[in-house]
Scaffold this active site. Structure first.
Site, mmCIF file in Angstrom:
data_model
loop_
_atom_site.group_PDB
_atom_site.id
_atom_site.type_symbol
_atom_site.label_atom_id
_atom_site.label_comp_id
_atom_site.label_asym_id
_atom_site.label_seq_id
_atom_site.Cartn_x
_atom_site.Cartn_y
_atom_site.Cartn_z
ATOM 1 N N ASP A 171 0.940 -1.085 0.014
ATOM 2 C CA ASP A 171 -0.080 -0.120 -0.125
ATOM 3 C C ASP A 171 0.868 1.324 0.060
ATOM 4 O OD1 ASP A 171 -2.333 1.457 -0.090
ATOM 5 O OD2 ASP A 171 -2.190 1.782 2.358
ATOM 6 N N SER A 172 0.246 2.354 -0.475
ATOM 7 C CA SER A 172 0.982 3.701 -0.306
ATOM 8 C C SER A 172 1.461 4.002 1.230
ATOM 9 C CB SER A 172 0.109 4.713 -1.067
ATOM 10 O OG SER A 172 -0.944 4.876 0.041
ATOM 11 N N TYR A 201 -0.830 8.529 -2.555
ATOM 12 C CA TYR A 201 -0.817 8.431 -4.104
ATOM 13 C C TYR A 201 -2.075 8.957 -4.614
ATOM 14 C CZ TYR A 201 2.684 4.622 -3.780
ATOM 15 O OH TYR A 201 3.984 4.012 -3.598
ATOM 16 N N GLY A 202 -2.985 9.341 -4.175
ATOM 17 C CA GLY A 202 -4.352 9.720 -4.658
ATOM 18 C C GLY A 202 -4.345 10.809 -5.382
ATOM 19 N N CYS A 262 -3.994 -1.428 -2.485
ATOM 20 C CA CYS A 262 -4.305 0.004 -2.778
ATOM 21 C C CYS A 262 -5.221 0.292 -3.937
ATOM 22 C CB CYS A 262 -2.866 0.443 -2.673
ATOM 23 S SG CYS A 262 -3.015 2.539 -3.486
ATOM 24 N N ASN A 263 -6.305 0.876 -3.652
ATOM 25 C CA ASN A 263 -7.188 0.949 -5.023
ATOM 26 C C ASN A 263 -6.611 1.850 -5.896
ATOM 27 O OD1 ASN A 263 -9.987 -0.213 -4.182
ATOM 28 N ND2 ASN A 263 -9.065 0.521 -2.382
ATOM 29 N N THR A 264 -5.882 2.941 -5.404
ATOM 30 C CA THR A 264 -5.276 3.947 -6.352
ATOM 31 C C THR A 264 -4.203 3.129 -7.125
ATOM 32 O OG1 THR A 264 -5.558 5.385 -4.549
ATOM 33 C CG2 THR A 264 -3.902 6.317 -6.452
ATOM 34 N N GLU A 286 -2.807 9.262 7.681
ATOM 35 C CA GLU A 286 -1.603 8.981 7.519
ATOM 36 C C GLU A 286 -0.948 9.927 8.753
ATOM 37 O OE1 GLU A 286 1.110 7.096 5.642
ATOM 38 O OE2 GLU A 286 -0.798 6.131 5.242
ATOM 39 N N CYS A 333 -11.063 2.673 -0.900
ATOM 40 C CA CYS A 333 -9.889 2.864 -0.519
ATOM 41 C C CYS A 333 -9.439 2.155 0.723
ATOM 42 C CB CYS A 333 -9.575 4.649 -0.192
ATOM 43 S SG CYS A 333 -8.125 4.840 0.450
ATOM 44 N N THR A 334 -8.290 1.399 0.927
ATOM 45 C CA THR A 334 -8.027 0.882 1.889
ATOM 46 C C THR A 334 -7.821 1.364 3.295
ATOM 47 O OG1 THR A 334 -5.532 0.385 1.206
ATOM 48 C CG2 THR A 334 -7.286 -1.404 0.699
ATOM 49 N N HIS A 335 -7.481 2.646 3.086
ATOM 50 C CA HIS A 335 -7.564 3.292 4.530
ATOM 51 C C HIS A 335 -8.956 3.711 5.117
ATOM 52 C CE1 HIS A 335 -3.561 4.725 2.910
ATOM 53 N NE2 HIS A 335 -3.194 5.341 3.923
HETATM 54 N N1 DGL Z 1 -4.948 3.084 0.677
HETATM 55 C C1 DGL Z 1 -4.795 3.523 -0.863
HETATM 56 C C2 DGL Z 1 -6.092 3.264 -1.518
HETATM 57 O O1 DGL Z 1 -6.605 2.119 -1.243
HETATM 58 C C3 DGL Z 1 -4.758 5.105 -0.469
HETATM 59 C C4 DGL Z 1 -4.248 5.808 -1.683
HETATM 60 C C5 DGL Z 1 -3.217 6.925 -1.304
HETATM 61 O O2 DGL Z 1 -2.208 6.973 -0.926
HETATM 62 O O3 DGL Z 1 -3.957 8.010 -1.559
HETATM 63 O O4 DGL Z 1 -6.596 3.738 -2.627
#
Ligand code: DGL
Length: 273
Positions: A7-8, A39-40, A70-72, A162, A194-196
């Site tokens: 993940d990011s 990353y988004g 990470c979906n992004t 974060e 988003c996994t966050h």
């Molecule tokens: N957990 C990432 C996701 O699922 C977050 C991406 C990010 O860093 O913006 O998209």
């Protein structure tokens, strides 16, 4: 050898936690690119470059299978990686498909034409890069017809998480939900894309109200991984336990991870190639 989880930053820990619960005997290596999160707000090429460098670290750790938790990265980089970068003996899987299979009540490998499904109005909450990729709508269109998707780019939520500022994260989630409900007042389902976001899932549920079915990824991804490993036992690897790598500051990342997962997590410093 172990299964890699990328993940990011900290969000993929929600997936790792579910995988640990579902597959306690599977060794895992977690890689969080905290130095470059979020990353988004980056463009697709940037996300591709960072994701391939992080996944390479996991390959170097001996992982033959990596989950992009990470979906992004799944939205902006996975297809390009699978087409031209992933070596033949490795696999990289994303986190969209298990979610869409659950939403459309389809089983893995069901390649029948798209059809109407029970859910007709869906609210999608995701990072700006995931929303602008339209990857979710593309995957959905392979399986279902007649589903109206309203997407909300949730700027700022990943940064707040974060930073460990959960009061800010709470306020941002509520304002993003409100913004979406102005455009789609009664969605039947909401996707936390988003996994966050599982770290603030209760805030989403509260803001959306009891009539909206909320789909969250960790358990769905863990179940899909269990199914995949049953079909590809060679990708499971040996050993047990988990190792945690971060490009950020290991001490502060460990503290936040410990706070989120409510058990002690020790990150080690990762060097990206
Ligand atoms: N957990 C990432 C996701 O699922 C977050 C991406 C990010 O860093 O913006 O998209």
């Amino acid at each position: 050898m172990a299964v890699g989880i990328f993940d990011s930053g900290l969000g993929g820990l929600t997936v790792l936690n579910a995988v640990t619960g579902r597959l306690p005997d599977t060794a895992l290596v977690y890689f969080g690119d905290n130095a470059h999160a979020p990353y988004g707000v980056r463009d697709a090429d940037d996300i591709y470059q960072l994701t391939t460098r992080g996944v390479q670290c996991l390959f170097d750790e001996g992982c033959d299978l990596v989950i992009l938790a990470c979906n992004t990265a799944s939205a902006a980089a996975l297809r390009r990686m699978q087409e031209s970068w992933v070596p033949k003996d490795k696999r990289v899987l994303g986190v969209f498909v298990p979610l869409i299979e659950a939403l459309t009540e389809r089983k893995w490998g069901d390649n029948s034409p798209p059809r109407p499904v029970a859910v007709e109005t869906v609210a999608l909450f995701a990072t700006p890069a995931t929303v602008s990729s339209r990857a979710f709508q593309r995957e959905l269109a392979f399986r279902a017809i007649g589903v109206d998707v309203e997407a909300q780019p949730c700027a700022g939520v990943v940064d707040a998480i974060e930073m460990g500022d959960m009061i800010l994260a709470d306020a941002l989630v509520r304002s993003h939900v409100e913004a979406l409900l102005r455009r789609m007042p009664k969605p039947q389902a909401a996707i936390l894309g988003c996994t966050h976001y599982p770290l603030v899932e209760e805030v989403f549920r509260d803001a959306l109200g009891p009539d909206v079915a909320v789909y969250s990824q960790p358990d769905l991804v863990a179940e899909a991984l269990a199914d995949y490993l049953a079909r590809h036992p060679d990708k499971r690897g040996g050993g047990s336990g988990s190792k945690f790598l971060t490009t950020g500051n290991p001490k502060s990342v460990s503290n936040k991870a410990t706070q989120f997962l409510r058990r002690r997590i020790e990150f080690q410093k990762a060097e990206m190639p």
